[in-house]
Design a protein around this motif. Sequence first.
Motif, PDB file in Angstrom:
ATOM      1  N   GLU A  43     -28.281  43.594  59.036  1.00  8.28           N
ATOM      2  CA  GLU A  43     -27.419  42.962  58.041  1.00  8.28           C
ATOM      3  C   GLU A  43     -27.544  43.683  56.701  1.00  8.28           C
ATOM      4  OE1 GLU A  43     -24.678  40.826  56.138  1.00  8.28           O
ATOM      5  OE2 GLU A  43     -25.060  40.841  58.296  1.00  8.28           O
ATOM      6  N   TRP A  44     -28.756  44.107  56.348  1.00 10.16           N
ATOM      7  CA  TRP A  44     -28.949  44.870  55.114  1.00 10.16           C
ATOM      8  C   TRP A  44     -28.192  46.203  55.174  1.00 10.16           C
ATOM      9  CZ3 TRP A  44     -29.969  45.116  50.217  1.00 10.16           C
ATOM     10  CH2 TRP A  44     -30.374  46.321  49.635  1.00 10.16           C
ATOM     11  N   GLU A  45     -28.259  46.864  56.324  1.00 11.26           N
ATOM     12  CA  GLU A  45     -27.559  48.141  56.474  1.00 11.26           C
ATOM     13  C   GLU A  45     -26.046  47.957  56.344  1.00 11.26           C
ATOM     14  OE1 GLU A  45     -28.745  51.125  56.630  1.00 11.26           O
ATOM     15  OE2 GLU A  45     -30.871  50.736  56.944  1.00 11.26           O
ATOM     16  N   ARG A  46     -25.553  46.844  56.839  1.00  8.73           N
ATOM     17  CA  ARG A  46     -24.116  46.585  56.719  1.00  8.73           C
ATOM     18  C   ARG A  46     -23.721  46.367  55.264  1.00  8.73           C
ATOM     19  NH1 ARG A  46     -23.882  42.597  62.051  1.00  8.73           N
ATOM     20  NH2 ARG A  46     -23.623  44.280  63.603  1.00  8.73           N
ATOM     21  N   ARG A  47     -24.586  45.743  54.493  1.00 10.25           N
ATOM     22  CA  ARG A  47     -24.306  45.577  53.064  1.00 10.25           C
ATOM     23  C   ARG A  47     -24.291  46.927  52.357  1.00 10.25           C
ATOM     24  NH1 ARG A  47     -28.495  41.087  51.124  1.00 10.25           N
ATOM     25  NH2 ARG A  47     -27.515  41.488  49.091  1.00 10.25           N
ATOM     26  N   ALA A  50     -21.009  48.643  53.269  1.00 11.33           N
ATOM     27  CA  ALA A  50     -19.859  48.055  52.563  1.00 11.33           C
ATOM     28  C   ALA A  50     -19.792  48.543  51.117  1.00 11.33           C
ATOM     29  CB  ALA A  50     -19.944  46.532  52.606  1.00 11.33           C
ATOM     30  N   ALA A  51     -20.976  48.858  50.538  1.00 11.08           N
ATOM     31  CA  ALA A  51     -21.021  49.344  49.160  1.00 11.08           C
ATOM     32  C   ALA A  51     -20.896  50.864  49.074  1.00 11.08           C
ATOM     33  CB  ALA A  51     -22.331  48.900  48.504  1.00 11.08           C
ATOM     34  N   GLY A  52     -20.742  51.523  50.229  1.00 16.88           N
ATOM     35  CA  GLY A  52     -20.653  52.980  50.237  1.00 16.88           C
ATOM     36  C   GLY A  52     -21.976  53.661  49.991  1.00 16.88           C
ATOM     37  N   LEU A  53     -23.078  52.975  50.310  1.00 16.93           N
ATOM     38  CA  LEU A  53     -24.401  53.502  50.019  1.00 16.93           C
ATOM     39  C   LEU A  53     -25.247  53.740  51.271  1.00 16.93           C
ATOM     40  CD1 LEU A  53     -25.296  51.252  46.942  1.00 16.93           C
ATOM     41  CD2 LEU A  53     -24.541  53.639  46.914  1.00 16.93           C
ATOM     42  N   ALA A  54     -24.652  53.588  52.439  1.00 17.67           N
ATOM     43  CA  ALA A  54     -25.437  53.762  53.662  1.00 17.67           C
ATOM     44  C   ALA A  54     -25.828  55.216  53.876  1.00 17.67           C
ATOM     45  CB  ALA A  54     -24.652  53.248  54.873  1.00 17.67           C
ATOM     46  N   LEU A 116     -23.211  54.105  60.540  1.00 15.92           N
ATOM     47  CA  LEU A 116     -23.294  53.615  59.166  1.00 15.92           C
ATOM     48  C   LEU A 116     -23.670  52.140  59.111  1.00 15.92           C
ATOM     49  CD1 LEU A 116     -20.144  55.323  57.604  1.00 15.92           C
ATOM     50  CD2 LEU A 116     -22.522  55.880  57.103  1.00 15.92           C
ATOM     51  N   THR A 117     -23.133  51.353  60.020  1.00 13.26           N
ATOM     52  CA  THR A 117     -23.378  49.912  60.024  1.00 13.26           C
ATOM     53  C   THR A 117     -24.545  49.519  60.930  1.00 13.26           C
ATOM     54  OG1 THR A 117     -21.781  49.658  61.831  1.00 13.26           O
ATOM     55  CG2 THR A 117     -20.949  49.403  59.569  1.00 13.26           C
ATOM     56  N   CYS A 118     -25.111  50.511  61.630  1.00 12.03           N
ATOM     57  CA  CYS A 118     -26.193  50.263  62.597  1.00 12.03           C
ATOM     58  C   CYS A 118     -25.742  49.371  63.743  1.00 12.03           C
ATOM     59  CB  CYS A 118     -27.435  49.694  61.910  1.00 12.03           C
ATOM     60  SG  CYS A 118     -28.312  50.934  60.931  1.00 12.03           S
ATOM     61  N   ASP A 119     -24.453  49.352  64.015  1.00  8.41           N
ATOM     62  CA  ASP A 119     -24.005  48.725  65.250  1.00  8.41           C
ATOM     63  C   ASP A 119     -24.504  49.528  66.440  1.00  8.41           C
ATOM     64  OD1 ASP A 119     -22.678  46.578  64.097  1.00  8.41           O
ATOM     65  OD2 ASP A 119     -20.853  47.723  63.788  1.00  8.41           O
ATOM     66  N   ASP A 120     -24.692  50.821  66.235  1.00 10.59           N
ATOM     67  CA  ASP A 120     -25.379  51.671  67.209  1.00 10.59           C
ATOM     68  C   ASP A 120     -26.664  52.178  66.600  1.00 10.59           C
ATOM     69  OD1 ASP A 120     -23.681  51.566  69.413  1.00 10.59           O
ATOM     70  OD2 ASP A 120     -22.414  53.207  68.685  1.00 10.59           O
ATOM     71  N   ILE A 121     -27.744  52.115  67.379  1.00 12.82           N
ATOM     72  CA  ILE A 121     -29.045  52.645  66.978  1.00 12.82           C
ATOM     73  C   ILE A 121     -29.380  53.805  67.910  1.00 12.82           C
ATOM     74  CG2 ILE A 121     -31.504  52.153  66.682  1.00 12.82           C
ATOM     75  CD1 ILE A 121     -29.740  50.712  64.686  1.00 12.82           C
ATOM     76  N   TRP A 122     -29.814  54.915  67.329  1.00 13.38           N
ATOM     77  CA  TRP A 122     -30.073  56.125  68.101  1.00 13.38           C
ATOM     78  C   TRP A 122     -31.565  56.392  68.235  1.00 13.38           C
ATOM     79  CZ3 TRP A 122     -26.315  59.539  70.135  1.00 13.38           C
ATOM     80  CH2 TRP A 122     -25.003  59.147  69.895  1.00 13.38           C
ATOM     81  N   CYS A 123     -31.944  56.933  69.394  1.00 16.27           N
ATOM     82  CA  CYS A 123     -33.300  57.426  69.578  1.00 16.27           C
ATOM     83  C   CYS A 123     -33.223  58.857  70.110  1.00 16.27           C
ATOM     84  CB  CYS A 123     -34.118  56.526  70.506  1.00 16.27           C
ATOM     85  SG  CYS A 123     -33.510  56.390  72.202  1.00 16.27           S
ATOM     86  N   GLN A 124     -34.348  59.553  70.050  1.00 14.13           N
ATOM     87  CA  GLN A 124     -34.386  60.988  70.300  1.00 14.13           C
ATOM     88  C   GLN A 124     -35.105  61.292  71.599  1.00 14.13           C
ATOM     89  OE1 GLN A 124     -36.035  63.065  66.971  1.00 14.13           O
ATOM     90  NE2 GLN A 124     -35.726  65.095  67.810  1.00 14.13           N
ATOM     91  N   GLY A 125     -34.518  62.146  72.423  1.00 15.17           N
ATOM     92  CA  GLY A 125     -35.123  62.572  73.678  1.00 15.17           C
ATOM     93  C   GLY A 125     -35.357  64.069  73.685  1.00 15.17           C
ATOM     94  N   PHE A 126     -36.321  64.523  72.886  1.00 19.99           N
ATOM     95  CA  PHE A 126     -36.641  65.954  72.809  1.00 19.99           C
ATOM     96  C   PHE A 126     -37.980  66.248  73.478  1.00 19.99           C
ATOM     97  CE2 PHE A 126     -34.014  67.748  68.988  1.00 19.99           C
ATOM     98  CZ  PHE A 126     -32.859  67.255  69.552  1.00 19.99           C
TER      99      PHE A 126
END
Length: 383
Positions: A43-47, A50-54, A116-126
């Motif tokens: 929710e914080w990331e979405r705020r 929305a403010a163009g600060l992500a 940007l909204t963290c509706d998707d979260i990524w992890c790394q497979g290296f």
Amino acid sequence: MDLRLSGELLSFRDEVRTWLRDNVPERPLAPVTTERGFAEHREWERRLAAAGLAAVHWPVEHGGRGLDALSASVFYDEYVRAGAPDRLGRLGLGLVGPTLMEWGTPRQRELLPAMLTCDDIWCQGFSEPDAGSDLASLRTRGEVGTDSIRINGQKVWTSHFRFATWIFALVRTDPEAPKHRGISYVLIPCDTPGVEFRPIRQMNDDAEFAELFLTDVEVPLENVVGGLGNGWKVAMSTLTHERSSNLNTAAHFHRVLRDAVALIPEARRNDSLVRYEVGRFHEEIEAYRFMTLRTLTEVSKGEKPGPQASMGKVWWSELQTRILEFALSMLASEAEVRSGGLPGATNLFKHYWMSRASHIYAGSNEIQRNIIAERVLGLPRSA
């Protein structure tokens, strides 16, 4: 070097400072490893979005502010000073997002807004059990079919796995090619059959990392970034973005030092040796700040970063560990028996153990020292 901010940067700094003052939660969010904490952080990331600060460093057409490296640094300094929540989508915003902007197809770039909204979260497979610093030795196989790749193999030290929806991974699609070739960079949805995460229990009893097992995981060829066999070049772009991220600012280390100072017992606050250590840390942080400002200025002017840029990762990772070791030394024997709730230093022990890990991730410090010795100082390779 002119260290004064321009009028434009001052205006941006004031805008960010005001927004953070009005929006940063009064109380710390719940731990991100919990369902409640994850929801609060998203929710914080979405705020922020929305403010163009992500992602202020992203181009405007992808939802960012299009700011240069120096301006982005101003944002992160203010973010840290305001005590804002830890970022949730670091791997998407800082690594795979910029990589897709550089190498991705239009279809792949459709994934950017959800980062940007963290509706998707990524992890790394290296990294793999036998391919860490020597990443090109990876063994995870990708059998290329008509329109898909079938992947089998194992990855390790996968962070942000708990709530991840996507993996960006390296797989070997041409076993006959030299080891730096024949590697492909693939985007894998976490809900694909055959994807399994097994948490790794750490010595501090957390499980922030996992082993990743890929068993007959089939993904479409359109999920390959940069073309088949070109994964090494794409991965080098990702790692460059990782090492040039703005998360480890001087402001961050000043906050770490402030928390460490809060642990100094009253009886030792006038101890000349303790005061010397604190002063020395302050000097090192300021030296690091000037070094990063020099690099940021060069990048903002479109110039190639100077040799000092190669030292940054070794500097900040080892500086942070030494500050936290100092904090633990101030607790003396209590450091062995006390866990949470320490005054002035939330999760001190967790931060200490994570600081040890920072000597390995983003390029191990041993490898970084070899690079500095050979490529910056021009020293001969060891026999």
